[in-house]
Design a protein around this motif. Sequence first.
Motif, PDB file in Angstrom:
ATOM      1  N   HIS A 115       0.836  -1.195   0.000  1.00 57.32           N
ATOM      2  CA  HIS A 115       0.000   0.000   0.000  1.00 57.32           C
ATOM      3  C   HIS A 115       0.880   1.257   0.000  1.00 57.32           C
ATOM      4  O   HIS A 115       2.014   1.234   0.518  1.00 57.32           O
ATOM      5  CB  HIS A 115      -0.907   0.031   1.235  1.00 57.32           C
ATOM      6  N   GLN A 155      -1.813  -0.776  -3.547  1.00 58.44           N
ATOM      7  CA  GLN A 155      -3.104  -0.192  -3.222  1.00 58.44           C
ATOM      8  C   GLN A 155      -2.926   1.217  -2.643  1.00 58.44           C
ATOM      9  O   GLN A 155      -2.100   1.435  -1.756  1.00 58.44           O
ATOM     10  CB  GLN A 155      -3.837  -1.062  -2.192  1.00 58.44           C
ATOM     11  N   GLY A 197     -12.846   7.059  -6.204  1.00 58.30           N
ATOM     12  CA  GLY A 197     -13.278   6.002  -5.288  1.00 58.30           C
ATOM     13  C   GLY A 197     -13.297   4.607  -5.848  1.00 58.30           C
ATOM     14  O   GLY A 197     -13.176   3.626  -5.104  1.00 58.30           O
ATOM     15  N   VAL A 200      -9.910   3.307  -4.982  1.00 59.17           N
ATOM     16  CA  VAL A 200      -9.402   3.559  -3.625  1.00 59.17           C
ATOM     17  C   VAL A 200     -10.305   2.865  -2.616  1.00 59.17           C
ATOM     18  O   VAL A 200     -11.514   3.124  -2.576  1.00 59.17           O
ATOM     19  CB  VAL A 200      -9.336   5.075  -3.327  1.00 59.17           C
ATOM     20  N   LYS A 201      -9.709   1.993  -1.807  1.00 61.08           N
ATOM     21  CA  LYS A 201     -10.487   1.234  -0.819  1.00 61.08           C
ATOM     22  C   LYS A 201     -10.204   1.677   0.618  1.00 61.08           C
ATOM     23  O   LYS A 201     -10.892   1.230   1.539  1.00 61.08           O
ATOM     24  CB  LYS A 201     -10.196  -0.270  -0.941  1.00 61.08           C
ATOM     25  N   LEU A 202      -9.213   2.516   0.798  1.00 63.31           N
ATOM     26  CA  LEU A 202      -8.893   3.010   2.141  1.00 63.31           C
ATOM     27  C   LEU A 202      -8.747   4.530   2.081  1.00 63.31           C
ATOM     28  O   LEU A 202      -7.915   5.060   1.346  1.00 63.31           O
ATOM     29  CB  LEU A 202      -7.588   2.378   2.650  1.00 63.31           C
ATOM     30  N   TRP A 203      -9.589   5.201   2.874  1.00 66.58           N
ATOM     31  CA  TRP A 203      -9.598   6.661   2.907  1.00 66.58           C
ATOM     32  C   TRP A 203      -9.278   7.158   4.316  1.00 66.58           C
ATOM     33  O   TRP A 203      -9.758   6.605   5.307  1.00 66.58           O
ATOM     34  CB  TRP A 203     -10.973   7.204   2.510  1.00 66.58           C
ATOM     35  N   TYR A 251     -19.735   8.980   2.823  1.00 67.89           N
ATOM     36  CA  TYR A 251     -19.239   7.756   2.179  1.00 67.89           C
ATOM     37  C   TYR A 251     -20.139   6.575   2.535  1.00 67.89           C
ATOM     38  O   TYR A 251     -20.462   5.734   1.670  1.00 67.89           O
ATOM     39  CB  TYR A 251     -17.800   7.472   2.609  1.00 67.89           C
ATOM     40  N   ARG A 256     -20.246   3.497  -0.001  1.00 71.73           N
ATOM     41  CA  ARG A 256     -19.714   2.259   0.584  1.00 71.73           C
ATOM     42  C   ARG A 256     -20.191   1.022  -0.168  1.00 71.73           C
ATOM     43  O   ARG A 256     -19.409   0.136  -0.513  1.00 71.73           O
ATOM     44  CB  ARG A 256     -20.086   2.149   2.063  1.00 71.73           C
ATOM     45  N   GLN A 259     -18.555   1.056  -3.763  1.00 73.35           N
ATOM     46  CA  GLN A 259     -17.095   1.042  -3.873  1.00 73.35           C
ATOM     47  C   GLN A 259     -16.429   0.065  -2.905  1.00 73.35           C
ATOM     48  O   GLN A 259     -15.298  -0.367  -3.137  1.00 73.35           O
ATOM     49  CB  GLN A 259     -16.547   2.457  -3.646  1.00 73.35           C
ATOM     50  N   GLY A 261     -15.207   0.497   0.154  1.00 72.70           N
ATOM     51  CA  GLY A 261     -14.040   0.992   0.870  1.00 72.70           C
ATOM     52  C   GLY A 261     -14.277   1.191   2.354  1.00 72.70           C
ATOM     53  O   GLY A 261     -15.364   0.917   2.880  1.00 72.70           O
ATOM     54  N   ARG A 262     -13.243   1.663   3.029  1.00 74.08           N
ATOM     55  CA  ARG A 262     -13.320   1.979   4.456  1.00 74.08           C
ATOM     56  C   ARG A 262     -12.766   3.377   4.683  1.00 74.08           C
ATOM     57  O   ARG A 262     -11.860   3.825   3.987  1.00 74.08           O
ATOM     58  CB  ARG A 262     -12.546   0.956   5.281  1.00 74.08           C
TER      59      ARG A 262
END
Length: 984
Positions: A115, A155, A197, A200-203, A251, A256, A259, A261-262
């Motif tokens: 990452h 990632q 988004g 992208v899975k982690l914000w 989100y 969510r 996409q 993500g978290r």
Amino acid sequence: MKIARMVFALRICSLLKCAVADPGAGLHTWDRFSKLPYPDDKAFLYDTFPDNFMWTVGTAAYQVEGAWQKDGKGKSVWDAFTRGGNRVFTGDVGSDSYHNIPGDLRALQQLGVSHYRFSLSWPRIFSNGTKGTYNEKGVEYYKTLIRGLKKIKVQPVVTLYHWDLPDNLQNIYGGWNNSVLVELFEEYADFCFRTFGSDVKLWITMDNPFVVAWHGYGTGVVAPGIKNDPDLPFRVGHNLLKAHAAVWHLYDERYRQLQGGRVSIALASHWIKPGRTGQDSRRACQCSLDFVLGWFARPLFGDGDYPPCMKRSLTHRLPSFTDGERDYVKGTADFFALSHGPALSFQLINDSLRFGQTEDLDLRMLLYWVHAEYNGPPVFVVESGWFVNGNTRTKDAKHMYYLKRFIVETLKAIRFDKVNVIGYTAWSLLDGFEWYREYGIRRGLYYVDFKSDHLTREPKTSAMFYSKLIEKNGFPQLPENRPAVGVFPCHFAWGVSANSIQVETVPTQFVDLNVYIWNISDNGKLKQVEGARVPTQRQRHCSDYAAIQQQVSEIQHMHVSHYHFSLNWSSVMPTGRVWEANDTLLSYYRCFTSELQRANVSPVVTLWHHTGKLSSLPSLMEANGGWQSEETVRAFADYARLCFQRLGEHVKLWITLNEPNEEGLGYVVGHQLLRAHALAWRVYDNEFRRSQGGKASLVLHMDWVEPAFSFNREDVAPANRVLDLRVGWFAEPVFGNGDYPPMMRSWLQQRNPIDLFNYHLPMFSEEDRQLVKGSYDFFALSHFTTSMVYDEVEDKYLYKDNLEVQLISDVTWIMSPRRNSPVVPWGLRKALNWVDSHFKGVPIYIMANGVQEDTARFKDSLRVYYLYNYINEALKAYTLDGVNLQGYFAYAFNDRRDPGFGMYGHVEEEVISKSSLIHYRTIIDRNGFPPLGSTPQHCPSVPSRSPGCPVLTKRPVVAFISVVGSAMLITVGLIIYYRTKRHK
């Protein structure tokens, strides 16, 4: 809609087990860790991380992007801040990542991370902070970067706001002091989720809101540099929390499901430890963490409100949440994103925030505190690392070892403390603009040459370390890290060393020749009989000295076979002349050695022990030039001859000089010491060896020196240089070819071209060369610790100019109370192998090995750990490496002679056996570390040596009995006489 949000939040919270913990549940952290076994809990952990652990590296936009006015980018508060006040440099160019995406991607590939955490520049996307000033070229830059990451299978972890607020929003609205920014931030986040988004899975919504609020709007240390309103930081923090919560809900509701993500917020913290024992200090530590980390963490991961400590201390100054706001804020994080490092620790924590306690760098305890305080959330360490000076290039050993420390602490938190850590982020990928410290420090894994046209990147040692670590997924245990099982050879010399012995030359038994009777008619005490005396023919015996008997008894109690101590030349020969020697003291030493032999303990005697600044030479010789005088060298040979004559009957192992290879003595004095040793050794070899059958050598101080890193051949050169100039200096002339190491001579010649420094290395005449060469019977060394070296200046206080090396310790090592003396057991094995490789097959004795510990600690657990592990490494050298190891001597005997090192302690006059003595005795009794359940090692017994006391060998025991009998007859006669007289 609001009810639906609450229901969904509760469902997510249930899945993540983020139920509210008891208030202040982290308070027991300090008590828990204080009860862990020391020092075992501090030992390095060889293990690997869980599968799918996220190995990450990070950057922040303002620090690395540069291109501050290019392609429509707007001005940020940092662009404005760096142009005001006394600031010198700006981040206008930074690391120029805006123009070097391929270079950054290559660096990420080389590291092998899974990452990459980077931040979006709000003013690069919306020039003035609002969607009406959308900047297409700025957006395209981030799309290109994300596509490049996808191509190399890395990632993205994307931060929406890392301190670079659009300056326009600060000027128009007053920045985060205005609640309108909550809506503007949500608008900006909405665009980012929609635009990026899908990949992208982690914000991360924002980085370190504490620094923004406290230092951006409180102390003014960072942008926007506002100060003088003590309540403003808390209003700003309130708005930051609401802005984050709004973005999380955005989100959660819109993106969510699509996409997947978290979202979280990066919260930074220092660590703090109690200045004193007791609950008050621990509560103060809890308050310190609440004011920094809990300020933002408790509303999100706790009950939706500020920590009680803040509310009590700040009362009306702290904004309050309504019930609806508490529910809205609570639970708005999908994982706990934790930052730890120099951006906060020991840098931006004011004294008032320490609450009178002591700041520390314990990431493991911080992770556990988060785990306990907030009921075990998944923790992603999103920033961690340290820094080096701005003038350091690629050899960033300090940064590398701090990374190692923080990573192993993370591993311990996972394995020992059951903290759910899901990832670790090394900071930073590149050197860049370091906020209020500008370019004064470097934090990158990659060196950036800020003076070059293209700001070239080059991997540092920390990058190579991190890459190897990721490849192995941690620190897998290697065979050499496991304890050895086995025993030492039969008749291995187990000993204990002391710098000196207790000398009391006045006998305490059988020396009063008067006769006494019991005064039975009065007080029952002894009463001297006038005129009555015991016959005076009796001579003193060695057993008359209580001090000797006490010491020998204590030595016997240790089960050692050898005892090493030093004579005092200036006391034995105060004037330096043999014919004026102190006969009383020599007789005492003779008695001591003979009594040791009677107790089946072999004495090992040192003639001269270097005692630092305190001279141990006879005063006349010290006044006439000391060791630089030829007269002193000759006198030492005479002194040695005298000792061999008087003590040689009982001493079979002699040490001429103990640790003469002290750098402070200088090379001229060292040259004379070598000659003095050789003359003394030749005296023994020619005049006493045949009749006495002993051996002689000298003891060299040999702490191990390890390359700070060894990624190529050049990295090893500094360590080899140090060993040659510290150990080879004396070892090569005696055990080698009779001359100093060639590298040593050439190095000093280069350093001393005009003879202005004390680097002159004397030449051996052919006669002296033959005198010194081979003047040994064994190689004896003292070893206590290990240090590391590399040829880069980082800390001037630990830089050795004459060797051109920087000394450093691995911060994962167990530290002893003695400065710069960490506990590094494997260093002993390497030292032994160095000796064996240079002087193949030479018999080796470890003459001193020990660690300092508080004299009040009779349960000296550090010394127990030290002795076990160092002796185990010695066993590896013997059994696995084939080193001809003959003996091991623990240092030291007691605290009175060697304060802090002894295995005997003292309370007033009472002698106390410490725990280390018991453990050492067990190792001796087992002759090492035999396998459990194995048959005991069978060694042929050695005939007990019981030489008679010198006096008793000349006077038959009958004479002694007759003396005692005479005294008894006189006493009985007098008793009868007085009884008869009284009866009459």
